[in-house]
Design an enzyme around this catalytic site. Sequence first.
Site, PDB file in Angstrom:
ATOM      1  N   CYS A 126      18.426   7.718   2.490  1.00  0.00           N
ATOM      2  CA  CYS A 126      19.726   6.991   1.671  1.00  0.00           C
ATOM      3  C   CYS A 126      21.042   7.104   2.342  1.00  0.00           C
ATOM      4  O   CYS A 126      21.758   6.235   2.517  1.00  0.00           O
ATOM      5  CB  CYS A 126      19.706   6.918   0.168  1.00  0.00           C
ATOM      6  N   ASP A 149      16.060   9.622  -5.926  1.00  0.00           N
ATOM      7  CA  ASP A 149      15.541   9.130  -7.081  1.00  0.00           C
ATOM      8  C   ASP A 149      13.976   8.712  -6.521  1.00  0.00           C
ATOM      9  O   ASP A 149      12.960   9.177  -7.404  1.00  0.00           O
ATOM     10  CB  ASP A 149      15.916   7.777  -7.426  1.00  0.00           C
ATOM     11  N   CYS A 207      23.153   6.498  -1.984  1.00  0.00           N
ATOM     12  CA  CYS A 207      21.992   6.145  -2.930  1.00  0.00           C
ATOM     13  C   CYS A 207      22.716   6.473  -4.249  1.00  0.00           C
ATOM     14  O   CYS A 207      23.966   6.365  -4.426  1.00  0.00           O
ATOM     15  CB  CYS A 207      20.795   7.589  -2.755  1.00  0.00           C
ATOM     16  N   ASP A 208      21.527   6.108  -5.383  1.00  0.00           N
ATOM     17  CA  ASP A 208      22.206   5.492  -6.592  1.00  0.00           C
ATOM     18  C   ASP A 208      23.216   6.275  -7.204  1.00  0.00           C
ATOM     19  O   ASP A 208      24.132   5.417  -7.707  1.00  0.00           O
ATOM     20  CB  ASP A 208      20.722   5.507  -7.455  1.00  0.00           C
ATOM     21  N   LYS A 209      23.254   7.580  -7.168  1.00  0.00           N
ATOM     22  CA  LYS A 209      24.105   8.253  -7.941  1.00  0.00           C
ATOM     23  C   LYS A 209      25.538   8.507  -7.272  1.00  0.00           C
ATOM     24  O   LYS A 209      26.484   8.902  -7.868  1.00  0.00           O
ATOM     25  CB  LYS A 209      23.724   9.572  -8.761  1.00  0.00           C
ATOM     26  N   CYS A 236      17.539   2.042  -0.781  1.00  0.00           N
ATOM     27  CA  CYS A 236      16.511   1.072  -0.952  1.00  0.00           C
ATOM     28  C   CYS A 236      17.113  -0.458  -0.655  1.00  0.00           C
ATOM     29  O   CYS A 236      18.203  -0.743  -1.069  1.00  0.00           O
ATOM     30  CB  CYS A 236      16.050   1.195  -2.437  1.00  0.00           C
ATOM     31  N   GLU A 277      14.466   8.357 -14.540  1.00  0.00           N
ATOM     32  CA  GLU A 277      13.776   7.000 -14.245  1.00  0.00           C
ATOM     33  C   GLU A 277      12.356   6.915 -14.460  1.00  0.00           C
ATOM     34  O   GLU A 277      11.887   8.021 -14.056  1.00  0.00           O
ATOM     35  CB  GLU A 277      14.296   6.415 -12.997  1.00  0.00           C
ATOM     36  N   SER A 337      14.603   2.434 -12.855  1.00  0.00           N
ATOM     37  CA  SER A 337      14.997   2.337 -11.453  1.00  0.00           C
ATOM     38  C   SER A 337      15.506   0.726 -11.469  1.00  0.00           C
ATOM     39  O   SER A 337      14.805  -0.097 -11.956  1.00  0.00           O
ATOM     40  CB  SER A 337      13.860   2.593 -10.335  1.00  0.00           C
TER      41      SER A 337
END
Length: 557
Positions: free
Chosen positions: A52, A84, A125-127, A197, A447, A473
Amino acid sequence: MAFDPRHRSHTLVDGPDRAAARSYFHSVGYSNEDLRKPLVMVAHEWIGTMPCNFNQRALAQRVMQGIRDAGGTPMEVNTVSISDGISMGTEGMKASLISRELIADSIELCGVGYSFDAAVVIVGCDKTIPGGAMGLARLNIPGLVLYSGSIAPGTYQGHDVTIQDVFEGIGQHAAGDMSDEELEQLENAACPGAGACGAQFTANTMATVMEFMGLSPMASATSGATDPHKEDVGYDAGKLVMDVLQRGQLPQEILTREAFENGIMCAASTGGSTNVVLHLMALAAEVGVELNIDDFDEVSERTPLIGDFRPGGQYVALDWDRAGGTPLLASRLLEGNYLHGDVMTVTGKTIAEEAEQAVETPGQVVIRPLSDPLKETGGLVILHGSLAPEGCVIKVAGHERMDHTGPARVFEREEDAMEAVLASQINHGDVVVIRNEGPKGGPGMREMLGVTAALVGAGLGETVALLTDGRFSGATRGLMAGHVAPEAADGGPIALVREGDTISFDIPNRQLNVEVSDEELARRREEWTPREPNYDTGVFAKYARLVSGAETGAITS
């Protein structure tokens, strides 16, 4: 009065009394001339454990060159990131949401500690995206957020695949519908290189939301991590931050209530991740904007779903880029008078002015016309009811059922539910309840993609529902309610559900209920005792003591 581009750094490096500080800087390569220019933090979360953020050190060099060429002195700073996808289904997943706070704290600490005048925060990435935005908002210095880009899709048996296919493949394998060899081929193909992702999961949702809120330059997010054009995007961001600095534009001036509504519209119109609810409430708390969980339902209800993206739709982020990118979506939503067009962006232009630059690729089908939406309303729905008095979040971006009633299958942690799915112990019609996975109870609000994807892969996606005080997710699809609040650790009604209780989802009426009398629930509450915490010391214990509920963004301040 003109804004001083060295409004902070002069106190750090100017004058005879700051000779020691300058000496330290000289030791790592900075000249006296460098230190007479504005000091610009280039923060990122490069880590050698996942794709990521894997391109961020290289992208940072392009950003830094742009800063130098525009008259600034860039300084590289990095912090942590947790994958994640890799940690999914393990104890390590509890670290993910906690890392959002650590990322924000790290950026804030470095920003104050080195008296930076401006900042470019590279996120992936996500966070890292909300964490980076939260850190920049706290500092409130001229700056911007830059997304390092999406991963390209892989190719398996002649068609595009993403990590979502691998997670669902695990369920297919458990059900006997995929061989060992096929699963191995799929896992080897799904992630071909660097990048977050690939579909409209949490990373791409949050990255494009940042553009619609004005904190990222428009059209910067959808170009892929390995696309050569990303180098130009990085260089331009470096030059842009120096312009932002000259203008003295501050993040808290950009992050208005209208900007947050634009961000919600972006997520709702593209079938984006439910995590946007947590993260935008956390960011709103940083800047003092009033935002509550029901605002997401209200905005989503008046926003059409026109982005045909996976997991509910067909296309990935790079398809969006080829179709016309975020300016095309903004143009569509402005055409229908949905967006607040006068929201200012870091470029110095309003979002309406940025949308005027949209170029639609002829024949594209990724962003639908307003006359032919996928759905008349957006993908984010907030339910209340006897099981979620303070709300829960559900995504209805695909063709999910609008109601479901069935018996509760109760699990005290994610691993137990996953074991039951893989052992074919979940039946058609069941409602899977996973509790003690909330912000405090986990801690860290894991998640549940492993479980939700395994259900879909096992052929239960259309007949089973799931609810949890944890979260999902962005790749999750199906009738799945997350962020159930209050959480079990706080004695929420989810803690009182018993095996076999009838649970009903009623999306049109925004209800999630357990069909148990108030008297019986009161009796159960008298018998209920809190579980022992999973951690007594360290960062997990500290987080559990500080964190708020999901209904307020799971914040620690």
